[in-house]
Design an enzyme around this catalytic site. Structure first.
Site, PDB file in Angstrom:
ATOM      1  N   ARG A   1       0.861  -1.190   0.000  1.00  0.00           N
ATOM      2  CA  ARG A   1       0.000   0.000   0.000  1.00  0.00           C
ATOM      3  C   ARG A   1       0.897   1.240   0.000  1.00  0.00           C
ATOM      4  NH1 ARG A   1       1.837   1.799   3.952  1.00  0.00           N
ATOM      5  NH2 ARG A   1       0.570   3.658   3.717  1.00  0.00           N
TER       6      ARG A   1
ATOM      7  N   ALA B   1       0.977   5.130  -2.164  1.00  0.00           N
ATOM      8  CA  ALA B   1       0.931   5.410  -3.604  1.00  0.00           C
ATOM      9  C   ALA B   1       2.184   4.959  -4.383  1.00  0.00           C
ATOM     10  CB  ALA B   1       0.645   6.894  -3.805  1.00  0.00           C
TER      11      ALA B   1
ATOM     12  N   ASP C   1      -1.793  10.706  -2.308  1.00  0.00           N
ATOM     13  CA  ASP C   1      -2.068   9.659  -3.303  1.00  0.00           C
ATOM     14  C   ASP C   1      -2.272  10.237  -4.686  1.00  0.00           C
ATOM     15  OD1 ASP C   1      -2.824   8.406  -0.614  1.00  0.00           O
ATOM     16  OD2 ASP C   1      -2.682   6.738  -2.030  1.00  0.00           O
TER      17      ASP C   1
END
Ligand code: MRU
Length: 358
Positions: A53, A55, A242
């Site tokens: 996980r 970005a 993100d």
């Protein structure tokens, strides 16, 4: 960075086994497990259930997903389908699309017997480049921490949200990179770590990785930042993102926006650290960013160690209650003091970003 004194990166290719190795982040902080991903489906699943996980890391994982697809079936139709599935595995972080498109462009028209070699080279490039970018973010952000320290002559208190640490990238992290650089330079820093409900990335990952690097940190409930700011206990905030629009609007983990508002109200600088792979140059209106909504079980259930040291999942909400789990929010550019990128520090605006990335 280090875990139990040993240097790691978050993802790498095992040439011998032809697999992708990851640190399974769903098992942290209680268990450190390195997992082999063998197929593109394994990568897609790892991204969806957040074994990997953050970005930049999901971008790197998706790049290796293309490699695994080629190993599995070197067929253009299968590779194209896999690339679409990879992009759709999580909707908000733009790095996924960025990495997959870069991989697809690189292998386009390449001779069949050279496709794997080309893809493998490019996936490694994407990851190595991310490490370099994050290191530069650290050096650029270090100057900001140094400036505060030179004025204050005392420990710099930094608040961060979620995990934009090395575990969310390939190494160094984005928000944590200036912190690691400051610590290495001997500047005393202390980090207020937002727990970051519902998945607790702050507590489970950020605090964990800071502990491993021996950086003083304190976990706080997500709603605590405001009063700490009012008391003068926060010198600056740094978060990751993100997806940051060319307008300077910043999409990041749910709760970031409220922290930025509190910082703004208290005159505390609010920085966002990001590599250029996180910039969305196309979307103009932040309301068009797809905001991921995850399973509400992530809210209603908690996982932790029971008294015998076994990992246990428990229900904490009333059985009949409904819950809603939006994973990201957007902080409008006006609340962001500066963006810290690999190319330098700029205003969170179209002009600021254009100045750095012509
Ligand atoms: O849902 P997650 O844990 O993938 O969300 C991660 C974040 O919100 C990070 O702040 C962001 O990806 C930046 S990572 C350097």
């Amino acid at each position: 960075m280090k875990i139990e004194g040993k240097e790691f990166r978050t993802i790498w290719f095992d040439e011998k086994k032809q697999t992708v190795k990851i640190i399974d982040q769903t098992k942290l902080p209680h268990n450190f497990i390195i997992k082999d991903l063998k197929t593109v489906k394994d990568i897609i699943n790892a991204i969806k259930i957040m074994e990997v996980r953050g970005a930049p890391l999901i971008g790197g994982a998706a790049a290796y997903g293309i490699v695994l697809a080629i190993i599995e079936k070197n067929d253009p139709y299968f590779i194209k389908e896999s690339s679409n599935d990879l992009i759709q595995s999580r909707p908000t972080a733009i790095n996924l699309k960025w990495a997959v498109n870069r991989m697809m462009k690189k292998i386009l028209g390449v001779n069949n017997n050279k496709v794997l070699e080309t893809a493998l080279y490019e996936a490694k490039e994407i990851c190595d480049e991310d490490i370099k970018f994050c290191e530069n973010i650290g050096l650029n952000g270090l100057k900001i921490i140094e400036e505060i320290y030179n004025k204050k002559k005392d420990t710099v208190n930094i608040l961060t949200h979620c995990n934009a640490g090395w575990l969310a990238t390939i190494n160094w992290g984005t928000a944590t990179s200036p912190i690691y650089h400051a610590h290495k330079k001997g500047i005393p820093v202390h980090v207020w770590v937002d727990e970051t409900r519902p998945r607790n990335q702050g507590a489970n990952l950020t605090s964990y990785e800071l502990n491993e690097e021996e950086i003083p940190n304190t976990i706080i409930a997500d709603n605590t930042g405001g009063i700490l700011m009012q008391r003068g206990d926060v010198d600056m905030c740094i978060v990751g993102t993100d997806r940051t629009l060319s307008t300077g609007d910043v999409c990041n983990k749910i709760g970031t926006y409220l922290k930025a508002l509190a910082a703004y109200d208290n005159g505390i600088p609010f920085y966002v650290a990001l590599p250029s792979s996180t910039i969305d140059w196309d979307t103009k209106d932040f309301k068009d960013i797809p905001i991921e909504e995850r399973n509400s079980e992530e809210l209603s259930h908690l996982e932790g160690l029971d008294e015998s040291g076994n990992v246990k999942k428990i229900l904490i909400y009333p059985k009949k209650s409904k819950s809603m789990n939006l994973a990201f929010d957007v902080t409008p550019a006006k609340y962001v003091t500066r963006l810290i990128t690999e190319k330098g520090v700029c205003e969170a605006s179209a002009e600021g970003l254009k100045g750095l990335f012509k």
